[in-house]
Each structure stands twice: as structure tokens, then as C-alpha cells.
Design a protein around this motif. Structure first.
Motif, PDB file in Angstrom:
ATOM      1  N   VAL A 151      13.891   0.733 -41.107  1.00 55.94           N
ATOM      2  CA  VAL A 151      12.864   0.815 -40.068  1.00 55.94           C
ATOM      3  C   VAL A 151      11.614   1.483 -40.638  1.00 55.94           C
ATOM      4  CG1 VAL A 151      12.254   1.821 -37.832  1.00 55.94           C
ATOM      5  CG2 VAL A 151      14.554   0.912 -38.206  1.00 55.94           C
ATOM      6  N   ALA A 157      12.097   4.524 -33.198  1.00 52.40           N
ATOM      7  CA  ALA A 157      13.408   3.894 -33.380  1.00 52.40           C
ATOM      8  C   ALA A 157      14.388   4.366 -32.318  1.00 52.40           C
ATOM      9  CB  ALA A 157      13.953   4.206 -34.771  1.00 52.40           C
ATOM     10  N   TYR A 274      13.417  -0.952 -32.771  1.00 56.87           N
ATOM     11  CA  TYR A 274      12.210  -0.187 -33.065  1.00 56.87           C
ATOM     12  C   TYR A 274      10.968  -0.928 -32.577  1.00 56.87           C
ATOM     13  CZ  TYR A 274      11.539  -3.276 -37.125  1.00 56.87           C
ATOM     14  OH  TYR A 274      11.353  -4.373 -37.939  1.00 56.87           O
TER      15      TYR A 274
END
Length: 298
Positions: A151, A157, A274
């Protein structure tokens, strides 16, 4: 500061996130020159430079970083208030676009999508499963799904699904024919089913035991780019595969595969949903996040 408009502050947040005027202009659907004019006006009224500009790049100044730190939460809170006023929870409409890895899409389809569609039947869900990590903002997605380690750092997230581990697996017939690896280094004498990443590079198998960490470019004459295919190849006795455990679990339960080097494959943070922290979070995405969190708790 009464003459500073909310529109100009949002423009600054977009340009800062994209590190460029053209990408921000494309995302907002306006001209590059209009964004440049808005930023210059904002800097003039504040009396500080917010962005360093060159012909090739844009960077946020220290003053700009300080503004962003306080501005982004305020913009998100304002969007939440406006959504709460303009939409009832039972009236959610629109399209939600999510880019996910194949494993992430599979988890969502099983644990989240049925409940979400039942609760919000007027929201169209566009779920794109692909191996390559993309810029979700530039590609027009509302959110992405990847392993936590993948991510981007500038994203918010939301973990779900619990920890996951990569496991080495092989068919019983393969082990009978070629022997059982006891340490990761033993793999260097085995037939391994290698993995080609979307970037074109080969994946180095990563192992950990206590403070010891290894990343091996294992040998093998077969290279694949799909976890399901690697599991099938391992079941066929073509070699040792290294895949996320959920992909191998059905074959392990059936006895078609056996786990190898278990004490070298600890679990690590798993999947995350995310999304960009600078932008308006649409009501359908906020609702989807809530269903994801509910599914994780059960």
C-alpha cells in the motif's frame, strides 16, 4: 483570511497529492492554468510559498506540509457532514470502483459483496482484479486492495481478513522423488516454480526465523505469474511453489499438497483496502468500508 476560498484549498490538496499540476487538473476535470492561478492566489493571500515548482516537478514546501497536515482532516470531516445532510443511508446511489489483487477480490466477493449489495442495492460495484499495482487516483478508482506492504505510504489503509503467510508447498509424489527440504537453502537443489511479478522481475522467496531473514532467487525451469496456476503446477508434481496460504489451502486439506519449511514462514500483515487521504470520500466508499470492517470482526 476571509478571502481564502474552500475551492482554492481543495485545489492545493489535489496538486500536493499528485505532485504536479497536469495530473491534478486531469483528476479535477479542469485546465492546468486554472489550478496554477488558484495556487498563486492562495500563496499570495497566505504570504507563504506552498509549492516548489520546476519545469519537471512540483514539491511541497515545509509551510505547505504544515497546511496539509491540518487541512486534509478538515476536508474529510466537511465532506462527511455534507454527505450526511444530502444522503440518507438507505438512499445511497452511484458507482464504486475498486482495483484489487486476485486474492483480495476473491475475499471481498465471499465476505463483503453479498452483504453490501443487499444493503445498498442502488450502488453499482465495479471490481477490477489485476496483478499490477496501479495509481488508483490517476486510473479513476475510488479504492484499492493489496497486501499491507504494497500500500502506498500516502494512502489511508483499512486492514481486513487477518494476517496472511506465504507457504512453500509441493505434491507428496514430488517429495518422495526429490526429498524434503529442511532449510530454505535446501531449495537451491530443488525444482522450484518461480514467479514473475507484474513488473517483469522474478519474485525472490522470503523466509524468516527469529532474527534470521532470507530472500532467495530459487532455481527452476518453470516460471508463472498467477498463484492459482502455481498451485496447479505444484499439484501436478512439477516442483515446489511459494504462494499465499489461502490459494494452497484447498489442495492442502485434500492432501494434494504438503506444507514445507513451516517454521520459516511466519504470518505477516495481510490485505488492506486503501484510498487517498486528500480527496472527498464518497458515501458509497464509506459504506463499503463499514461492511469490510464488519466482515473482519465476525
Amino acid at each position: 483570511m476571509a478571502d481564502i476560498s474552500l475551492s482554492d484549498l481543495k485545489v492545493f490538496a489535489h496538486v500536493a497529492h499528485h505532485r504536479g499540476f497536469q495530473k491534478a487538473a486531469d483528476a479535477l476535470g479542469v485546465s492546468r492554468s486554472s489550478l496554477s492561478h488558484a495556487i498563486k492566489g492562495l500563496e499570495r493571500r497566505l504570504g507563504v510559498r506552498l509549492l516548489h515548482r520546476t519545469t519537471r516537478s512540483v514539491a511541497v514546501t515545509e509551510a505547505g506540509e504544515q497546511l496539509l497536515l491540518r487541512l486534509n482532516p478538515l476536508l474529510r470531516e466537511l465532506d462527511d457532514v455534507l454527505d450526511a445532510v444530502s444522503h440518507g443511508q438507505d438512499e445511497l446511489v452511484g458507482t464504486l470502483r475498486i482495483n484489487a489483487s486476485k486474492g483480495g477480490a476473491r475475499w471481498l466477493l465471499k465476505h463483503v459483496v453479498p452483504s453490501f449489495q443487499q444493503r445498498y442495492p442502488r450502488v453499482a460495484l465495479d471490481l477490477v482484479a489485476e496483478g499490477q499495482l496501479v495509481d488508483i487516483v490517476a486510473e479513476g478508482f475510488d479504492a484499492g486492495v493489496r497486501l499491507a506492504e504494497s500500500v502506498p505510504k500516502d494512502m489511508i489503509a483499512v486492514p481486513f481478513g487477518g494476517d496472511v503467510r506465504f507457504v512453500a508447498v509441493a505434491a507428496p509424489g514430488y517429495i518422495q522423488a526429490f526429498g524434503l527440504p529442511v532449510t530454505p537453502n535446501d531449495l537451491m537443489a530443488h525444482r522450484c516454480i518461480r514467479q514473475r511479478l507484474p513488473s517483469g522481475k522474478r519474485y525472490r522467496w522470503e523466509f524468516e526465523q527469529g532474527n534470521r531473514q532470507l530472500a532467495l532467487d530459487v532455481p527452476g525451469t518453470l516460471c508463472l505469474d498467477d498463484n492459482d496456476l502455481m498451485v496447479e503446477a505444484a499439484c501436478a508434481g512439477l516442483g515446489i511453489a511459494f504462494v499465499p496460504e489461502p490459494f494452497a489451502r484447498p489442495a492442502l486439506d485434500e492432501g494434494a499438497l504438503v506444507l514445507l519449511l513451516e517454521d520459516w514462514t511466519p504470518a505477516s500483515p495481510g490485505l488492506c483496502l486503501y484510498y487517498a487521504d486528500f480527496r472527498h470520500v464518497p458515501a458509497p466508499l464509506r459504506a463499503f468500508i463499514e461492511v469490510v470492517r464488519e466482515a473482519t470482526q465476525h
